[in-house]
Motif scaffolding. Sequence first.
Motif, PDB file in Angstrom:
ATOM      1  N   GLY A 161     -25.042 -78.961 -50.507  1.00  0.00           N
ATOM      2  CA  GLY A 161     -24.656 -79.153 -49.120  1.00  0.00           C
ATOM      3  C   GLY A 161     -25.847 -79.084 -48.178  1.00  0.00           C
ATOM      4  O   GLY A 161     -25.929 -79.838 -47.208  1.00  0.00           O
ATOM      5  N   GLN A 162     -26.796 -78.203 -48.470  1.00  0.00           N
ATOM      6  CA  GLN A 162     -27.988 -78.123 -47.644  1.00  0.00           C
ATOM      7  C   GLN A 162     -28.831 -79.389 -47.780  1.00  0.00           C
ATOM      8  O   GLN A 162     -29.437 -79.846 -46.805  1.00  0.00           O
ATOM      9  N   LEU A 163     -28.860 -79.957 -48.974  1.00  0.00           N
ATOM     10  CA  LEU A 163     -29.606 -81.200 -49.173  1.00  0.00           C
ATOM     11  C   LEU A 163     -28.941 -82.368 -48.460  1.00  0.00           C
ATOM     12  O   LEU A 163     -29.609 -83.314 -48.045  1.00  0.00           O
ATOM     13  N   ILE A 164     -27.641 -82.322 -48.322  1.00  0.00           N
ATOM     14  CA  ILE A 164     -26.916 -83.400 -47.656  1.00  0.00           C
ATOM     15  C   ILE A 164     -26.944 -83.224 -46.143  1.00  0.00           C
ATOM     16  O   ILE A 164     -27.181 -84.181 -45.397  1.00  0.00           O
ATOM     17  N   TYR A 165     -26.700 -82.019 -45.658  1.00  0.00           N
ATOM     18  CA  TYR A 165     -26.615 -81.794 -44.216  1.00  0.00           C
ATOM     19  C   TYR A 165     -27.966 -81.854 -43.516  1.00  0.00           C
ATOM     20  O   TYR A 165     -28.023 -82.080 -42.315  1.00  0.00           O
ATOM     21  N   GLY A 166     -29.047 -81.655 -44.234  1.00  0.00           N
ATOM     22  CA  GLY A 166     -30.364 -81.771 -43.615  1.00  0.00           C
ATOM     23  C   GLY A 166     -30.615 -83.169 -43.069  1.00  0.00           C
ATOM     24  O   GLY A 166     -30.881 -83.337 -41.868  1.00  0.00           O
ATOM     25  N   PRO A 167     -30.541 -84.206 -43.917  1.00  0.00           N
ATOM     26  CA  PRO A 167     -30.727 -85.563 -43.390  1.00  0.00           C
ATOM     27  C   PRO A 167     -29.641 -85.982 -42.400  1.00  0.00           C
ATOM     28  O   PRO A 167     -29.918 -86.726 -41.454  1.00  0.00           O
ATOM     29  N   LEU A 168     -28.410 -85.504 -42.594  1.00  0.00           N
ATOM     30  CA  LEU A 168     -27.353 -85.838 -41.629  1.00  0.00           C
ATOM     31  C   LEU A 168     -27.645 -85.249 -40.254  1.00  0.00           C
ATOM     32  O   LEU A 168     -27.395 -85.896 -39.235  1.00  0.00           O
ATOM     33  N   SER A 169     -28.171 -84.032 -40.214  1.00  0.00           N
ATOM     34  CA  SER A 169     -28.486 -83.434 -38.919  1.00  0.00           C
ATOM     35  C   SER A 169     -29.685 -84.111 -38.278  1.00  0.00           C
ATOM     36  O   SER A 169     -29.788 -84.158 -37.055  1.00  0.00           O
ATOM     37  N   ASP A 170     -30.600 -84.655 -39.088  1.00  0.00           N
ATOM     38  CA  ASP A 170     -31.694 -85.428 -38.510  1.00  0.00           C
ATOM     39  C   ASP A 170     -31.188 -86.722 -37.887  1.00  0.00           C
ATOM     40  O   ASP A 170     -31.685 -87.168 -36.862  1.00  0.00           O
ATOM     41  N   PHE A 171     -30.182 -87.316 -38.512  1.00  0.00           N
ATOM     42  CA  PHE A 171     -29.676 -88.604 -38.046  1.00  0.00           C
ATOM     43  C   PHE A 171     -28.688 -88.457 -36.885  1.00  0.00           C
ATOM     44  O   PHE A 171     -28.788 -89.164 -35.887  1.00  0.00           O
ATOM     45  N   PHE A 172     -27.720 -87.542 -37.015  1.00  0.00           N
ATOM     46  CA  PHE A 172     -26.657 -87.406 -36.015  1.00  0.00           C
ATOM     47  C   PHE A 172     -26.908 -86.302 -34.999  1.00  0.00           C
ATOM     48  O   PHE A 172     -26.138 -86.152 -34.053  1.00  0.00           O
ATOM     49  N   GLY A 173     -27.901 -85.482 -35.197  1.00  0.00           N
ATOM     50  CA  GLY A 173     -28.079 -84.292 -34.371  1.00  0.00           C
ATOM     51  C   GLY A 173     -27.491 -83.107 -35.122  1.00  0.00           C
ATOM     52  O   GLY A 173     -26.882 -83.249 -36.169  1.00  0.00           O
ATOM     53  N   ARG A 174     -27.663 -81.934 -34.612  1.00  0.00           N
ATOM     54  CA  ARG A 174     -27.242 -80.745 -35.355  1.00  0.00           C
ATOM     55  C   ARG A 174     -25.797 -80.331 -35.105  1.00  0.00           C
ATOM     56  O   ARG A 174     -25.166 -79.724 -35.953  1.00  0.00           O
ATOM     57  N   LYS A 175     -25.267 -80.648 -33.953  1.00  0.00           N
ATOM     58  CA  LYS A 175     -23.955 -80.120 -33.581  1.00  0.00           C
ATOM     59  C   LYS A 175     -22.823 -80.729 -34.406  1.00  0.00           C
ATOM     60  O   LYS A 175     -21.980 -79.996 -34.945  1.00  0.00           O
ATOM     61  N   LYS A 176     -22.752 -82.034 -34.527  1.00  0.00           N
ATOM     62  CA  LYS A 176     -21.645 -82.681 -35.235  1.00  0.00           C
ATOM     63  C   LYS A 176     -21.586 -82.293 -36.712  1.00  0.00           C
ATOM     64  O   LYS A 176     -20.518 -81.905 -37.201  1.00  0.00           O
ATOM     65  N   PRO A 177     -22.698 -82.368 -37.474  1.00  0.00           N
ATOM     66  CA  PRO A 177     -22.609 -81.943 -38.879  1.00  0.00           C
ATOM     67  C   PRO A 177     -22.249 -80.468 -39.053  1.00  0.00           C
ATOM     68  O   PRO A 177     -21.546 -80.107 -39.995  1.00  0.00           O
ATOM     69  N   LEU A 178     -22.707 -79.614 -38.135  1.00  0.00           N
ATOM     70  CA  LEU A 178     -22.362 -78.189 -38.224  1.00  0.00           C
ATOM     71  C   LEU A 178     -20.872 -77.967 -38.012  1.00  0.00           C
ATOM     72  O   LEU A 178     -20.234 -77.209 -38.743  1.00  0.00           O
ATOM     73  N   ILE A 179     -20.312 -78.632 -37.016  1.00  0.00           N
ATOM     74  CA  ILE A 179     -18.884 -78.462 -36.751  1.00  0.00           C
ATOM     75  C   ILE A 179     -18.065 -78.989 -37.933  1.00  0.00           C
ATOM     76  O   ILE A 179     -17.103 -78.344 -38.357  1.00  0.00           O
ATOM     77  N   ILE A 180     -18.439 -80.124 -38.473  1.00  0.00           N
ATOM     78  CA  ILE A 180     -17.720 -80.692 -39.621  1.00  0.00           C
ATOM     79  C   ILE A 180     -17.867 -79.783 -40.839  1.00  0.00           C
ATOM     80  O   ILE A 180     -16.904 -79.539 -41.562  1.00  0.00           O
ATOM     81  N   GLY A 181     -19.078 -79.259 -41.066  1.00  0.00           N
ATOM     82  CA  GLY A 181     -19.295 -78.371 -42.212  1.00  0.00           C
ATOM     83  C   GLY A 181     -18.513 -77.080 -42.129  1.00  0.00           C
ATOM     84  O   GLY A 181     -17.901 -76.643 -43.112  1.00  0.00           O
ATOM     85  N   ILE A 182     -18.481 -76.465 -40.959  1.00  0.00           N
ATOM     86  CA  ILE A 182     -17.706 -75.229 -40.784  1.00  0.00           C
ATOM     87  C   ILE A 182     -16.211 -75.523 -40.922  1.00  0.00           C
ATOM     88  O   ILE A 182     -15.469 -74.735 -41.520  1.00  0.00           O
ATOM     89  N   ALA A 183     -15.769 -76.664 -40.402  1.00  0.00           N
ATOM     90  CA  ALA A 183     -14.349 -77.015 -40.530  1.00  0.00           C
ATOM     91  C   ALA A 183     -13.977 -77.256 -41.995  1.00  0.00           C
ATOM     92  O   ALA A 183     -12.903 -76.833 -42.431  1.00  0.00           O
ATOM     93  N   LEU A 184     -14.851 -77.890 -42.758  1.00  0.00           N
ATOM     94  CA  LEU A 184     -14.565 -78.111 -44.183  1.00  0.00           C
ATOM     95  C   LEU A 184     -14.569 -76.802 -44.964  1.00  0.00           C
ATOM     96  O   LEU A 184     -13.800 -76.615 -45.897  1.00  0.00           O
ATOM     97  N   PHE A 185     -15.459 -75.892 -44.575  1.00  0.00           N
ATOM     98  CA  PHE A 185     -15.535 -74.612 -45.278  1.00  0.00           C
ATOM     99  C   PHE A 185     -14.255 -73.827 -45.069  1.00  0.00           C
ATOM    100  O   PHE A 185     -13.716 -73.225 -45.954  1.00  0.00           O
TER     101      PHE A 185
END
Length: 89
Positions: free
Chosen positions: A65-89
């Motif tokens: 997940g860290q390997l996936i969310y790193g590039p996603l946060s670079d592309f989309f910004g940090r807020k959206k992937p964090l909210i989606i990740g916490i919601a999935l968790f």
Amino acid sequence: MQTSTKITGFKKLWLIFILAFMSAVAPLSTDMYLPALAHVQEAFATSEFFTQLSLASFFIAFALGQLIYGPLSDFFGRKKPLIIGIALF
């Protein structure tokens, strides 16, 4: 050049709380799951190997997940992937 923003008052405390919560999610989840391994084994009528494998799969998924969310946060910004990740968790 980036400009710095000044966060004060309640927003600063809220940010500290959110960051502390996000840092504590993985350790808290393993600390809650470890004592329940025997009950999980009994409830699902499975072997000890498979219940321990569920914990190992959590750590593998956490690392991937860290390997996936790193590039996603670079592309989309940090807020959206964090909210989606916490919601999935």
